[in-house]
Design an enzyme around this catalytic site. Structure first.
Site, PDB file in Angstrom:
ATOM      1  N   ARG A 295       1.388   1.793  -5.958  1.00 35.22           N
ATOM      2  CA  ARG A 295       1.573   0.851  -4.889  1.00 35.22           C
ATOM      3  C   ARG A 295       0.214   0.330  -4.734  1.00 35.22           C
ATOM      4  O   ARG A 295       0.234  -1.002  -3.700  1.00 35.22           O
ATOM      5  CB  ARG A 295       2.376   1.456  -3.566  1.00 35.22           C
ATOM      6  CG  ARG A 295       3.631   2.199  -3.894  1.00 35.22           C
ATOM      7  CD  ARG A 295       4.197   2.833  -2.318  1.00 35.22           C
ATOM      8  NE  ARG A 295       4.286   1.713  -1.570  1.00 35.22           N
ATOM      9  CZ  ARG A 295       5.188   0.919  -1.478  1.00 35.22           C
ATOM     10  NH1 ARG A 295       6.394   0.942  -2.343  1.00 35.22           N
ATOM     11  NH2 ARG A 295       5.363   0.006  -0.455  1.00 35.22           N
TER      12      ARG A 295
ATOM     13  N   GLU B 233       6.435 -10.817 -26.314  1.00 36.74           N
ATOM     14  CA  GLU B 233       5.413  -9.852 -25.894  1.00 36.74           C
ATOM     15  C   GLU B 233       6.074  -8.360 -25.514  1.00 36.74           C
ATOM     16  O   GLU B 233       5.470  -7.435 -25.796  1.00 36.74           O
ATOM     17  CB  GLU B 233       4.788 -10.102 -24.681  1.00 36.74           C
ATOM     18  CG  GLU B 233       5.266 -10.205 -23.244  1.00 36.74           C
ATOM     19  CD  GLU B 233       4.389 -10.382 -22.318  1.00 36.74           C
ATOM     20  OE1 GLU B 233       3.273  -9.998 -22.126  1.00 36.74           O
ATOM     21  OE2 GLU B 233       4.905 -11.211 -21.307  1.00 36.74           O
TER      22      GLU B 233
ATOM     23  N   LYS C 200      -3.189  -4.934 -19.694  1.00 33.42           N
ATOM     24  CA  LYS C 200      -2.473  -5.575 -18.530  1.00 33.42           C
ATOM     25  C   LYS C 200      -3.570  -6.673 -18.074  1.00 33.42           C
ATOM     26  O   LYS C 200      -3.094  -7.749 -17.534  1.00 33.42           O
ATOM     27  CB  LYS C 200      -2.324  -4.647 -17.125  1.00 33.42           C
ATOM     28  CG  LYS C 200      -1.963  -5.371 -16.008  1.00 33.42           C
ATOM     29  CD  LYS C 200      -0.594  -6.077 -15.911  1.00 33.42           C
ATOM     30  CE  LYS C 200      -0.042  -6.730 -14.802  1.00 33.42           C
ATOM     31  NZ  LYS C 200       1.047  -7.569 -14.946  1.00 33.42           N
TER      32      LYS C 200
ATOM     33  N   HIS D 127      12.007 -33.874 -33.452  1.00 31.41           N
ATOM     34  CA  HIS D 127      10.737 -34.341 -34.078  1.00 31.41           C
ATOM     35  C   HIS D 127      10.265 -33.031 -35.035  1.00 31.41           C
ATOM     36  O   HIS D 127       8.993 -32.784 -35.276  1.00 31.41           O
ATOM     37  CB  HIS D 127       9.739 -34.623 -33.108  1.00 31.41           C
ATOM     38  CG  HIS D 127       9.869 -35.746 -32.243  1.00 31.41           C
ATOM     39  ND1 HIS D 127      10.270 -36.938 -32.648  1.00 31.41           N
ATOM     40  CD2 HIS D 127      10.593 -35.697 -31.056  1.00 31.41           C
ATOM     41  CE1 HIS D 127      10.649 -37.587 -31.559  1.00 31.41           C
ATOM     42  NE2 HIS D 127      10.707 -36.949 -30.664  1.00 31.41           N
TER      43      HIS D 127
ATOM     44  N   ASN E 107       1.178  -0.327   6.234  1.00 34.94           N
ATOM     45  CA  ASN E 107       1.674  -1.195   4.893  1.00 34.94           C
ATOM     46  C   ASN E 107       2.172  -2.277   5.274  1.00 34.94           C
ATOM     47  O   ASN E 107       3.214  -2.119   6.380  1.00 34.94           O
ATOM     48  CB  ASN E 107       2.511  -0.300   3.771  1.00 34.94           C
ATOM     49  CG  ASN E 107       2.933  -0.980   2.695  1.00 34.94           C
ATOM     50  OD1 ASN E 107       2.215  -1.976   2.500  1.00 34.94           O
ATOM     51  ND2 ASN E 107       4.325  -0.700   2.242  1.00 34.94           N
ATOM     52  N   GLY E 108       1.740  -3.464   5.006  1.00 38.41           N
ATOM     53  CA  GLY E 108       2.566  -4.748   5.334  1.00 38.41           C
ATOM     54  C   GLY E 108       1.571  -5.692   5.805  1.00 38.41           C
ATOM     55  O   GLY E 108       0.196  -5.602   5.489  1.00 38.41           O
TER      56      GLY E 108
ATOM     57  N   LYS F  60       8.092 -13.952 -22.652  1.00 37.83           N
ATOM     58  CA  LYS F  60       8.461 -12.617 -22.122  1.00 37.83           C
ATOM     59  C   LYS F  60       9.355 -11.935 -23.136  1.00 37.83           C
ATOM     60  O   LYS F  60       9.097 -10.673 -23.424  1.00 37.83           O
ATOM     61  CB  LYS F  60       9.369 -12.886 -20.964  1.00 37.83           C
ATOM     62  CG  LYS F  60       8.582 -13.384 -19.703  1.00 37.83           C
ATOM     63  CD  LYS F  60       8.151 -12.046 -18.985  1.00 37.83           C
ATOM     64  CE  LYS F  60       6.656 -11.928 -18.847  1.00 37.83           C
ATOM     65  NZ  LYS F  60       5.701 -12.992 -19.009  1.00 37.83           N
TER      66      LYS F  60
ATOM     67  N   GLU G 276       7.626 -19.706 -20.834  1.00 40.39           N
ATOM     68  CA  GLU G 276       7.370 -18.350 -20.312  1.00 40.39           C
ATOM     69  C   GLU G 276       8.582 -17.361 -20.766  1.00 40.39           C
ATOM     70  O   GLU G 276       8.354 -16.288 -21.198  1.00 40.39           O
ATOM     71  CB  GLU G 276       7.103 -18.548 -18.859  1.00 40.39           C
ATOM     72  CG  GLU G 276       7.268 -17.257 -17.940  1.00 40.39           C
ATOM     73  CD  GLU G 276       6.040 -16.330 -18.151  1.00 40.39           C
ATOM     74  OE1 GLU G 276       5.100 -16.909 -18.852  1.00 40.39           O
ATOM     75  OE2 GLU G 276       6.222 -15.186 -17.972  1.00 40.39           O
TER      76      GLU G 276
ATOM     77  N   TRP H 207      -3.690  -1.564  -1.233  1.00 35.75           N
ATOM     78  CA  TRP H 207      -3.661  -3.089  -2.013  1.00 35.75           C
ATOM     79  C   TRP H 207      -3.840  -3.754  -1.010  1.00 35.75           C
ATOM     80  O   TRP H 207      -3.260  -4.330  -0.292  1.00 35.75           O
ATOM     81  CB  TRP H 207      -2.169  -2.959  -2.722  1.00 35.75           C
ATOM     82  CG  TRP H 207      -2.197  -4.127  -3.412  1.00 35.75           C
ATOM     83  CD1 TRP H 207      -1.901  -5.360  -3.363  1.00 35.75           C
ATOM     84  CD2 TRP H 207      -2.669  -4.302  -4.825  1.00 35.75           C
ATOM     85  NE1 TRP H 207      -1.761  -6.325  -4.126  1.00 35.75           N
ATOM     86  CE2 TRP H 207      -2.377  -5.775  -5.266  1.00 35.75           C
ATOM     87  CE3 TRP H 207      -3.125  -3.333  -6.053  1.00 35.75           C
ATOM     88  CZ2 TRP H 207      -2.747  -6.072  -6.742  1.00 35.75           C
ATOM     89  CZ3 TRP H 207      -3.510  -3.671  -7.058  1.00 35.75           C
ATOM     90  CH2 TRP H 207      -3.216  -5.129  -7.411  1.00 35.75           C
TER      91      TRP H 207
ATOM     92  N   CYS I  15       0.677  -1.163  -0.084  1.00 38.92           N
ATOM     93  CA  CYS I  15      -0.185   0.051  -0.050  1.00 38.92           C
ATOM     94  C   CYS I  15       0.717   1.400  -0.016  1.00 38.92           C
ATOM     95  O   CYS I  15       2.117   1.016   0.164  1.00 38.92           O
ATOM     96  CB  CYS I  15      -0.594   0.065   1.245  1.00 38.92           C
ATOM     97  SG  CYS I  15      -1.866  -1.490   1.438  1.00 38.92           S
TER      98      CYS I  15
HETATM   99  C1  AGP Z   1       1.963 -12.192 -19.408  1.00 31.36           C
HETATM  100  O1  AGP Z   1       3.130 -11.259 -19.240  1.00 31.36           O
HETATM  101  C2  AGP Z   1       0.757 -11.544 -19.898  1.00 31.36           C
HETATM  102  N1  AGP Z   1       0.484 -10.066 -19.303  1.00 31.36           N
HETATM  103  C3  AGP Z   1      -0.348 -12.229 -19.992  1.00 31.36           C
HETATM  104  O2  AGP Z   1      -0.067 -13.454 -20.548  1.00 31.36           O
HETATM  105  C4  AGP Z   1      -1.262 -12.687 -18.687  1.00 31.36           C
HETATM  106  O3  AGP Z   1      -0.364 -13.521 -17.846  1.00 31.36           O
HETATM  107  C5  AGP Z   1      -2.558 -13.174 -19.303  1.00 31.36           C
HETATM  108  O4  AGP Z   1      -3.161 -12.343 -19.717  1.00 31.36           O
HETATM  109  C6  AGP Z   1      -3.350 -13.882 -18.031  1.00 31.36           C
HETATM  110  O5  AGP Z   1      -3.575 -12.610 -16.960  1.00 31.36           O
HETATM  111  P1  AGP Z   1      -4.129 -12.808 -15.528  1.00 31.36           P
HETATM  112  O6  AGP Z   1      -2.970 -13.691 -14.975  1.00 31.36           O
HETATM  113  O7  AGP Z   1      -4.323 -11.567 -14.978  1.00 31.36           O
HETATM  114  O8  AGP Z   1      -5.398 -13.803 -15.574  1.00 31.36           O
END
Ligand code: AGP
Length: 609
Positions: free
Chosen positions: A28, A489, A604, A505, A101-102, A486, A482, A75, A2
């Site tokens: 935050r 994206e 996001k 394969h 905060n904590g 990264k 993953e 938060w 927070c």
């Molecule tokens: C990951 O870097 C992306 N921002 C995206 O794949 C994300 O993980 C996905 O949209 C799922 O989001 P969520 O975990 O909020 O459900």
């Protein structure tokens, strides 16, 4: 995490200045906000669910004269976002108020004790307990500072506190494991979670360390340790811009959040470990462990990759059959579930439309749903039968990093807990596995210190290519996926994650000197197989970047670049291995001049199908 702020000043306009400071701290946390001002008539408190701007709107016509005030932007970690759970919190009589905060890990036992003494609570939060503790300790006599010292010595967990009382224009502060910094003004003083909150008014700061508390007045700042011994603190001058300060001096939120992972993991696992016995303490699940016959994990994107690691954890540590499905696929299939299927919906935001849709379908088929989520009170947490929260704090950057490693940490703990409960893990083994994750944050910090420059160089190198391959086996196959996600994206370089054993394969046709391959070659029972795959790539002139732990000269020989990863328990390698891959993607994207925190085409939280 927070955002908290306190101002003691005779320059007036405290309401607007606290609001301005809170806006600088919204990165935050932003699910509720509140303010308390000391006036001649007593403490005036206004707080509500929603962003700081909504609180500001509500207070627009409030004219108030005050010289000491505190503010909070939340938060949520305990108690969903609503008006009563918003900070500031007060004691029974409304003569003491505070922002926190904590996470107070022993708040339940303290709350029970206070209830027995007649205290009445207005919220579900851990933070409110501290206000009532102070009220109780003040009955013992002595100064406010002495009472605060007695209180903080009883708290377990993390806290940054700013306390205001109705009798004096003074702020009382204390810090343990959550950040707190004092701003030294002229005829006024400030305190906040972070520098941006007051940087407009002063750049002379004093950092409060763990185990320190203090008192701020218009003309003085006194700092003590928790035993009441005076501490002399040296002011520092901050030369950051406001924008830099909001990112803690990091260039992007993503880089800041990558470096927050050690603490985020500690904050997520800490409250769920009984330290004396190194045993796991888990919240209630929708099914008792022995009734769980199989697990189905539903998620998207990075959270889906966390689920793939979770499959290994649940099958190998708890012996429970586990499937993992893309939420967007699951919701349109005709899946078979039973009342003994534990469905785990993993989501950082708790608002992903596909995951919500899949959760609803799973419940309609009789599945019991456990949400693993980072946002208290989000849609998925409200529709699940039970919730386990990660405590990563707000993840601002679109590319998910600390949410991922805290998801893995939580799934690991859950698997250890289930393994113990179904008799697959003996107490001694549980203690060993728990000890492993407790020591993980310090290994992560060490790797970041020692390897960051080498990783940056690799990131810059890889930015010159148009394609990249990420290969891993077993537990590290999801990490290859993953790592590739990264890179693609945020750098827009096409990257593909693959099981290393699958190369022969088909994909090996891609290999030549123009295709770099990132190998996850840390210690594991399949390391020999990984080395054979590396030889296959090398013999076709492929460029190899390796993540390596321990001493393996034969693997170093095959690699064009090596990133050293500290030794950890085999099941913990996925959590530490992803961090260099996050940084490779970050440095590549930054070198290419991309908007790292807001990559093109992405959001996001994907709240549409
Ligand atoms: C990951 O870097 C992306 N921002 C995206 O794949 C994300 O993980 C996905 O949209 C799922 O989001 P969520 O975990 O909020 O459900």
């Amino acid at each position: 995490m927070c955002g908290i702020i306190g101002i003691v000043s005779d320059k007036g306009n405290l309401k607007d200045r606290v609001i301005e400071g809170l806006k600088r701290l919204e990165y935050r946390g932003y699910d509720s906000a509140g303010i308390a001002l000391r006036t001649e008539e007593g403490l005036l408190i206004r707080k509500k669910k929603g962003k700081v701007s909504q609180l500001e709107e509500e207070l627009r016509n409030l004219r108030i004269s005050s010289r000491a005030a505190v503010g909070h932007t939340r938060w949520a970690t305990h108690g969903e976002p609503n008006d009563p759970n918003s900070h500031p919190h007060t004691d029974c009589r409304g003569e003491i108020t505070l922002v926190h905060n904590g996470i107070i890990e022993n708040y339940l036992e303290l709350k029970e004790d206070l209830r027995r003494k007649g205290h009445r609570f207005r919220s579900q939060t851990d933070s409110e307990v501290v206000a009532h503790l102070l009220e109780e300790e003040l009955k013992e006599g002595g100064s406010f500072m002495e009472a605060l010292g007695r209180v903080v010595r009883r708290l377990e967990g993390s806290f940054a506190l700013v306390v205001l009382n109705s009798r004096e224009d003074a702020l009382y502060i204390a810090r343990q494991d959550s950040p707190l910094v004092v701003g030294l003004g002229d005829g006024e003083n400030f305190v906040a979670s972070d520098i941006p909150a007051f940087l407009s008014w002063t750049n002379r700061v004093v950092f409060i360390e763990n185990g320190e508390m203090g008192k701020l007045t218009l003309s003085s700042v006194e700092i003590y340790d928790f035993q009441g011994r005076k501490r002399d603190k040296k002011p520092q001058i901050i030369n950051w811009s406001l924008a830099q300060a909001e990112k803690g001096g990091y260039k992007h939120f993503m880089l800041k959040e990558i470096h927050e992972q050690a603490k985020a993991i500690s904050d997520t696992v800490g409250p769920r470990i009984e330290r004396d016995s190194n045993s796991v303490v888990m919240e209630d699940l929708p099914l008792s462990p022995r009734k769980i016959k199989d697990i189905l994990i539903l998620a998207c994107g990075t959270s889906y990759h966390a689920g793939l690691v979770g499959k290994f954890y649940f099958e190998e540590l708890a012996g429970i059959k586990t499937d993992v499905d893309y939420a967007s696929e699951f919701r349109y299939r005709k899946p078979v579930l039973s009342p003994s299927t534990l469905v785990i919906a993993i989501s950082q935001s708790g608002e992903t439309a596909d995951t919500i849709g899949a959760l609803r379908k799973a419940r309609s088929l009789g599945g019991k749903v456990l949400a693993v989520c980072n946002v208290v009170g989000s849609s998925i947490t409200r529709e699940a039968d039970a919730v386990l929260y990660t405590h990563a704090g707000p993840e601002i950057s679109v590319a998910s990093t600390k949410a991922f490693t805290t998801q893995l940490s939580l799934l690991y703990l859950l698997a250890v807990y289930l393994g113990r409960e179904v008799g697959k893990i003996e107490r001694k083994e549980e203690a060993r596995l728990v000890s492993g994750i407790l020591s993980l944050p310090s290994r992560i910090e060490r790797m970041l210190r020692e390897e960051k420059e080498r990783i940056r160089e690799i990131g810059v190198d890889i930015s010159a290519y148009t394609d990249a391959l990420y290969l891993g086996r077993h537990l590290n196959y999801p990490i290859a996926l993953e790592g590739a996600l990264k890179l693609k994206e945020i750098s827009y370089i096409h990257a593909e994650g693959y099981p290393a054993g699958e190369m022969k394969h088909g994909p090996i046709a891609l290999i030549d000197e123009n295709l770099p391959t990132v190998f996850i070659a840390t210690e594991s029972k399949v390391l020999d197989k990984v080395r054979s795959n590396m030889e296959e790539i090398k013999s076709r002139r492929g460029k190899i970047i390796s993540l390596l732990s321990g001493e393996h000269p034969e693997i170093e020989e095959l690699s064009d670049a090596v990133i050293k990863v500290p030794e950890v328990d085999e099941y913990l390698f996925p959590i530490i291995n992803i961090i260099p891959l996050q940084l490779i993607a970050y440095y590549a994207a930054d070198f290419l001049g991309h908007d790292v925190d807001q990559p093109r085409n992405l959001a996001k939280s994907v709240t549409v199908e």
